[in-house]
Design a protein around this motif. Structure first.
Motif, PDB file in Angstrom:
ATOM      1  N   GLU A 446     -37.280  47.811  88.542  1.00 16.33           N
ATOM      2  CA  GLU A 446     -36.521  48.469  89.607  1.00 16.33           C
ATOM      3  C   GLU A 446     -35.302  49.163  89.021  1.00 16.33           C
ATOM      4  O   GLU A 446     -34.559  48.582  88.232  1.00 16.33           O
ATOM      5  CB  GLU A 446     -36.088  47.427  90.642  1.00 16.33           C
ATOM      6  N   GLY A 447     -35.084  50.408  89.433  1.00 20.51           N
ATOM      7  CA  GLY A 447     -33.880  51.128  89.047  1.00 20.51           C
ATOM      8  C   GLY A 447     -32.840  51.027  90.145  1.00 20.51           C
ATOM      9  O   GLY A 447     -33.020  50.305  91.122  1.00 20.51           O
ATOM     10  N   PRO A 448     -31.749  51.786  89.971  1.00 17.01           N
ATOM     11  CA  PRO A 448     -31.532  52.770  88.915  1.00 17.01           C
ATOM     12  C   PRO A 448     -30.916  52.202  87.633  1.00 17.01           C
ATOM     13  O   PRO A 448     -30.854  52.867  86.616  1.00 17.01           O
ATOM     14  CB  PRO A 448     -30.573  53.757  89.582  1.00 17.01           C
ATOM     15  N   GLN A 449     -30.457  50.951  87.660  1.00 19.51           N
ATOM     16  CA  GLN A 449     -29.782  50.379  86.504  1.00 19.51           C
ATOM     17  C   GLN A 449     -30.788  49.947  85.441  1.00 19.51           C
ATOM     18  O   GLN A 449     -31.926  49.596  85.743  1.00 19.51           O
ATOM     19  CB  GLN A 449     -28.907  49.188  86.906  1.00 19.51           C
ATOM     20  N   ALA A 450     -30.361  49.985  84.188  1.00 15.11           N
ATOM     21  CA  ALA A 450     -31.180  49.490  83.075  1.00 15.11           C
ATOM     22  C   ALA A 450     -30.276  49.298  81.872  1.00 15.11           C
ATOM     23  O   ALA A 450     -29.267  49.999  81.717  1.00 15.11           O
ATOM     24  CB  ALA A 450     -32.304  50.473  82.741  1.00 15.11           C
ATOM     25  N   ILE A 451     -30.617  48.336  81.014  1.00 19.68           N
ATOM     26  CA  ILE A 451     -29.928  48.191  79.728  1.00 19.68           C
ATOM     27  C   ILE A 451     -30.744  49.015  78.736  1.00 19.68           C
ATOM     28  O   ILE A 451     -31.626  48.500  78.050  1.00 19.68           O
ATOM     29  CB  ILE A 451     -29.842  46.713  79.279  1.00 19.68           C
ATOM     30  N   SER A 452     -30.486  50.290  78.731  1.00 12.18           N
ATOM     31  CA  SER A 452     -31.333  51.199  77.979  1.00 12.18           C
ATOM     32  C   SER A 452     -30.520  52.412  77.552  1.00 12.18           C
ATOM     33  O   SER A 452     -29.660  52.886  78.301  1.00 12.18           O
ATOM     34  CB  SER A 452     -32.519  51.636  78.856  1.00 12.18           C
ATOM     35  N   GLN A 453     -30.774  52.910  76.354  1.00  7.49           N
ATOM     36  CA  GLN A 453     -30.034  54.043  75.829  1.00  7.49           C
ATOM     37  C   GLN A 453     -30.106  55.223  76.788  1.00  7.49           C
ATOM     38  O   GLN A 453     -31.174  55.617  77.224  1.00  7.49           O
ATOM     39  CB  GLN A 453     -30.591  54.438  74.457  1.00  7.49           C
ATOM     40  N   GLY A 454     -28.957  55.760  77.134  1.00  8.09           N
ATOM     41  CA  GLY A 454     -28.900  56.921  78.005  1.00  8.09           C
ATOM     42  C   GLY A 454     -28.739  56.605  79.475  1.00  8.09           C
ATOM     43  O   GLY A 454     -28.445  57.499  80.269  1.00  8.09           O
ATOM     44  N   ASN A 455     -28.916  55.342  79.883  1.00  8.26           N
ATOM     45  CA  ASN A 455     -28.756  55.014  81.296  1.00  8.26           C
ATOM     46  C   ASN A 455     -27.274  55.075  81.667  1.00  8.26           C
ATOM     47  O   ASN A 455     -26.428  54.453  81.030  1.00  8.26           O
ATOM     48  CB  ASN A 455     -29.313  53.619  81.595  1.00  8.26           C
ATOM     49  N   LYS A 456     -26.962  55.822  82.720  1.00 13.12           N
ATOM     50  CA  LYS A 456     -25.565  56.084  83.084  1.00 13.12           C
ATOM     51  C   LYS A 456     -25.146  55.403  84.385  1.00 13.12           C
ATOM     52  O   LYS A 456     -24.100  55.729  84.949  1.00 13.12           O
ATOM     53  CB  LYS A 456     -25.349  57.598  83.185  1.00 13.12           C
ATOM     54  N   ILE A 457     -25.953  54.463  84.852  1.00 16.86           N
ATOM     55  CA  ILE A 457     -25.616  53.750  86.082  1.00 16.86           C
ATOM     56  C   ILE A 457     -24.652  52.602  85.759  1.00 16.86           C
ATOM     57  O   ILE A 457     -24.916  51.780  84.882  1.00 16.86           O
ATOM     58  CB  ILE A 457     -26.879  53.200  86.760  1.00 16.86           C
ATOM     59  N   LYS A 458     -23.552  52.559  86.480  1.00 18.26           N
ATOM     60  CA  LYS A 458     -22.566  51.499  86.264  1.00 18.26           C
ATOM     61  C   LYS A 458     -23.118  50.164  86.769  1.00 18.26           C
ATOM     62  O   LYS A 458     -23.693  50.092  87.851  1.00 18.26           O
ATOM     63  CB  LYS A 458     -21.265  51.830  86.995  1.00 18.26           C
ATOM     64  N   LEU A 459     -22.916  49.131  85.973  1.00 15.04           N
ATOM     65  CA  LEU A 459     -23.364  47.794  86.375  1.00 15.04           C
ATOM     66  C   LEU A 459     -22.392  47.208  87.390  1.00 15.04           C
ATOM     67  O   LEU A 459     -21.177  47.275  87.216  1.00 15.04           O
ATOM     68  CB  LEU A 459     -23.485  46.895  85.149  1.00 15.04           C
ATOM     69  N   VAL A 460     -22.959  46.615  88.445  1.00 13.17           N
ATOM     70  CA  VAL A 460     -22.181  46.126  89.580  1.00 13.17           C
ATOM     71  C   VAL A 460     -22.592  44.683  89.855  1.00 13.17           C
ATOM     72  O   VAL A 460     -23.767  44.331  89.715  1.00 13.17           O
ATOM     73  CB  VAL A 460     -22.457  47.007  90.831  1.00 13.17           C
ATOM     74  N   PRO A 461     -21.635  43.814  90.243  1.00 14.23           N
ATOM     75  CA  PRO A 461     -22.013  42.438  90.586  1.00 14.23           C
ATOM     76  C   PRO A 461     -23.160  42.402  91.598  1.00 14.23           C
ATOM     77  O   PRO A 461     -23.158  43.127  92.590  1.00 14.23           O
ATOM     78  CB  PRO A 461     -20.725  41.870  91.184  1.00 14.23           C
ATOM     79  N   GLY A 462     -24.150  41.561  91.320  1.00 13.46           N
ATOM     80  CA  GLY A 462     -25.322  41.454  92.169  1.00 13.46           C
ATOM     81  C   GLY A 462     -26.545  42.142  91.609  1.00 13.46           C
ATOM     82  O   GLY A 462     -27.662  41.882  92.055  1.00 13.46           O
ATOM     83  N   MET A 463     -26.358  43.019  90.618  1.00  8.60           N
ATOM     84  CA  MET A 463     -27.522  43.653  89.991  1.00  8.60           C
ATOM     85  C   MET A 463     -28.249  42.656  89.094  1.00  8.60           C
ATOM     86  O   MET A 463     -27.615  41.879  88.373  1.00  8.60           O
ATOM     87  CB  MET A 463     -27.095  44.855  89.149  1.00  8.60           C
ATOM     88  N   VAL A 464     -29.571  42.680  89.131  1.00 10.44           N
ATOM     89  CA  VAL A 464     -30.395  41.826  88.278  1.00 10.44           C
ATOM     90  C   VAL A 464     -31.023  42.697  87.196  1.00 10.44           C
ATOM     91  O   VAL A 464     -31.555  43.774  87.479  1.00 10.44           O
ATOM     92  CB  VAL A 464     -31.495  41.126  89.092  1.00 10.44           C
ATOM     93  N   VAL A 465     -30.929  42.237  85.956  1.00 10.71           N
ATOM     94  CA  VAL A 465     -31.498  42.985  84.829  1.00 10.71           C
ATOM     95  C   VAL A 465     -32.205  42.015  83.876  1.00 10.71           C
ATOM     96  O   VAL A 465     -31.920  40.816  83.865  1.00 10.71           O
ATOM     97  CB  VAL A 465     -30.421  43.766  84.032  1.00 10.71           C
ATOM     98  N   SER A 466     -33.113  42.564  83.081  1.00 11.08           N
ATOM     99  CA  SER A 466     -33.748  41.757  82.036  1.00 11.08           C
ATOM    100  C   SER A 466     -32.987  41.932  80.729  1.00 11.08           C
ATOM    101  O   SER A 466     -32.216  42.883  80.554  1.00 11.08           O
ATOM    102  CB  SER A 466     -35.213  42.164  81.846  1.00 11.08           C
ATOM    103  N   ASN A 467     -33.212  41.010  79.815  1.00  8.51           N
ATOM    104  CA  ASN A 467     -32.621  41.033  78.472  1.00  8.51           C
ATOM    105  C   ASN A 467     -33.763  40.722  77.523  1.00  8.51           C
ATOM    106  O   ASN A 467     -34.160  39.575  77.381  1.00  8.51           O
ATOM    107  CB  ASN A 467     -31.508  39.979  78.395  1.00  8.51           C
ATOM    108  N   GLU A 468     -34.341  41.767  76.873  1.00  9.74           N
ATOM    109  CA  GLU A 468     -35.580  41.563  76.134  1.00  9.74           C
ATOM    110  C   GLU A 468     -35.684  42.357  74.830  1.00  9.74           C
ATOM    111  O   GLU A 468     -36.573  43.197  74.668  1.00  9.74           O
ATOM    112  CB  GLU A 468     -36.779  41.884  77.030  1.00  9.74           C
ATOM    113  N   PRO A 469     -34.814  42.087  73.873  1.00  4.27           N
ATOM    114  CA  PRO A 469     -34.999  42.706  72.568  1.00  4.27           C
ATOM    115  C   PRO A 469     -36.269  42.183  71.894  1.00  4.27           C
ATOM    116  O   PRO A 469     -36.790  41.120  72.266  1.00  4.27           O
ATOM    117  CB  PRO A 469     -33.747  42.277  71.794  1.00  4.27           C
TER     118      PRO A 469
END
Length: 553
Positions: A446-469
């Protein structure tokens, strides 16, 4: 006649020089089989251009390049990792006629090709939509906000315009608190909607018109009525990123205002009830996954296969009360298969998990109160020094992001290097994003946020993201470690991540001498978090305690 030759005959009938096919369907879903039917590619990101003769160019990203080479016939297709735009600009001219299915490409997808060649839209009328959706209400105790309140809140963003036309099925499902129990992997309802300035909604669904238990603010109509209702509008807001070309053609004579779907960001920021649901769903899921790991540990001598393991994990998830279905096709991969980033086991590729090696299991569940996604890499037999070293490097990358503290206003793109730095310093990398957003009993990607090069969406409390190097050695093995986490507040306008996933790592693969004191402290805290969440649910509490105790390494 081959499938390609048959398609070239169709191209001759419609008088085009080339034809562009995409891996998405009209709802932009990841798990469409459009490309699989013509070139055997099963990945979620692929674009194929069928030419009149010669090899047909196929385009994908780094996640799928190995998979594409394995699945596509090299005598028929030429595989690229460049953008299709670059190839089209170099190889086609302004007089070249390029066909495409207008129900599968969005306005933004197609707009970039304007002026390069002559675009020829046509409809794929062979696609048959399953109308048996079995739409259900998503209860308020899980959604945390009524549909009527959401509609009124989002309608405020319309300002002076008449209405917004919503085409993103995740957005509509979130907005109206509806789900479909028949849709594979993502329980969204296949529909379209018009949200008016007063908060009223026209919902257009496929199949039978159902009793509207959605509230007085929702008018349920057949999808057949969409065109006539759109024609009745004087102006409409659309999102060019999610609106298929064939639908925008229905409102050609209207005033069209292009704007980002306002549901996207609001949906991404989970409320308290959704976060509480995600926490509970991840405990349920951790019980299933950790019991699976215990089963795996005790059955590797029985010559189990990748598919056996996949079946067992699903069996464990089905034991959880709120589990509905997997959130994506499980990646159950041993040794060289794990080097294929989005591998999927089949009867043709199924390996026996035996002897010494690394096994990677990437899977997730859809629970009524949340969506999960987890990857663990575990040792089978005795791991070698290289495997331990690489695993520990990936773990360091994983911990660095999990432990990040950052100021409000930071984007996901700015945090990506937190993880990659631990691999870059040794000339290593991974060809996928470090993290993606996750929905609440909706899309696992689910977007628009992502931990990814070039993503310009500001992270906000309540957003869920994965951490998968990860790190992958083709034809040898792959390593990936993935947790889900959510953004939380710290003091002084800073933010941090809170862990959702609570499944132990494989300590047989950790070289403690490579970890800093802070990393060891984080790992100890995480292991306590895992043990406290799972100790009363595990089949073998002693085995879990041993797995969560670093002192014995």
């Amino acid at each position: 006649m081959s499938k390609i030759e048959k398609f070239r005959s169709f191209m001759h009938v419609i008088n085009v020089d080339a034809f562009m096919l995409y891996s998405k369907d009209e709802f932009l879903r990841e798990y469409s089989e459009g490309l699989k039917n013509i070139c055997s590619f099963t990945g979620t990101n692929g674009l194929l251009i069928i030419t009149k003769n010669g090899k047909c160019p196929f385009f994908t990203d780094g996640r799928y390049i190995t998979q594409a080479h394995n699945q596509l016939d090299h005598n028929t297709f030429k595989i690229y990792t460049i953008e299709a735009y670059d190839w089209i600009k170099e190889n086609l001219s302004s007089t070249t006629k390029l066909g495409y299915y207008s129900n599968y490409f969005t306005i933004s997808n197609i707009r970039k090709y304007n002026g390069i060649c002559e675009l020829v839209p046509c409809l794929d009328e062979s696609y048959k939509q399953d109308n048996n959706q079995q739409i259900v209400l998503h209860p308020l105790k899980y959604s945390g906000e009524s549909s009527q309140h959401k509609c009124a809140r989002i309608a405020e963003t319309i300002n002076k315009e008449e209405a917004i036309f919503l085409t993103n099925v995740d957005s509509i499902s979130w907005l109206l608190n509806i789900r479909s129990e028949k849709t594979l992997y993502t329980p969204h309802v296949l529909c379209r909607a018009i949200l008016y300035q007063d908060g009223q909604v026209d919902l257009f669904i496929y199949g039978k018109e159902q009793d509207s238990k959605l509230g007085d603010h929702v008018n349920v109509l057949s999808i057949d009525k969409l065109e006539s209702v759109l024609h009745g509008l004087n102006a409409v807001i659309v999102d060019p990123e999610t609106t298929p070309v064939n639908i925008i053609n229905l409102v050609q004579n209207k005033r069209i205002i292009e704007r980002v779907d306002p549901c996207l960001l609001n949906k991404a920021i989970k409320n308290e009830a959704e976060i509480a649901g995600m926490v509970d769903a991840h405990v349920q899921d951790a019980v299933a996954v950790t019991n699976f790991l215990y089963w795996l540990d005790n059955n590797v001598d029985n010559k189990i296969s990748e598919l056996d393991a996949e079946i067992e994990l699903l069996k464990q998830r089905k034991r959880q009360n709120l589990f509905k279905q997997p959130s994506f096709p499980t990646i159950s991969a041993f040794n060289e298969n794990a080097a294929i980033i989005h591998y999927r086991a089949s009867n043709n590729t199924n390996k026996t998990i035996e002897k010494n090696g690394l096994y990677l299991i990437d899977s997730g569940g859809q629970y009524l109160n949340g969506t999960t996604d987890i990857t663990r890499t575990v040792a089978i037999g005795i791991p070698n020094k290289e495997q331990i070293t690489y695993y520990t490097m990936v773990l360091k990358a994983h911990i660095a992001l999990a432990n990040a503290i950052f100021p409000s206003g930071t984007t996901g793109g700015e945090l990506d290097i937190f993880a990659r730095q631990h691999l870059w310093k040794f000339g290593m990398n991974y060809m996928h994003g470090t993290g993606h957003g996750v929905g609440s009993y909706l899309s696992v990607h689910e977007g628009p946020q992502a931990i990814s090069q070039g993503n310009k969406i500001k992270l906000v409390p309540g957003m869920v993201v994965s951490n998968e190097p990860g790190y992958y050695i083709p034809h040898n093995y792959g390593i990936r470690i993935e947790n889900l986490m959510y953004v939380d507040k710290k003091a002084n306008n800073f933010l941090c991540f809170k862990q959702l996933t609570c499944v132990p790592y494989d300590k047989r693969l950790i070289d403690m001498s490579m970890l800093t004191k802070d990393e060891i402290n984080w790992l100890n805290d995480y292991n306590k978090f895992v043990y406290e969440n799972l100790k009363n649910h595990m089949e073998n509490k002693e085995w879990l305690y041993e797995l969560c105790t670093l002192d014995s390494i």
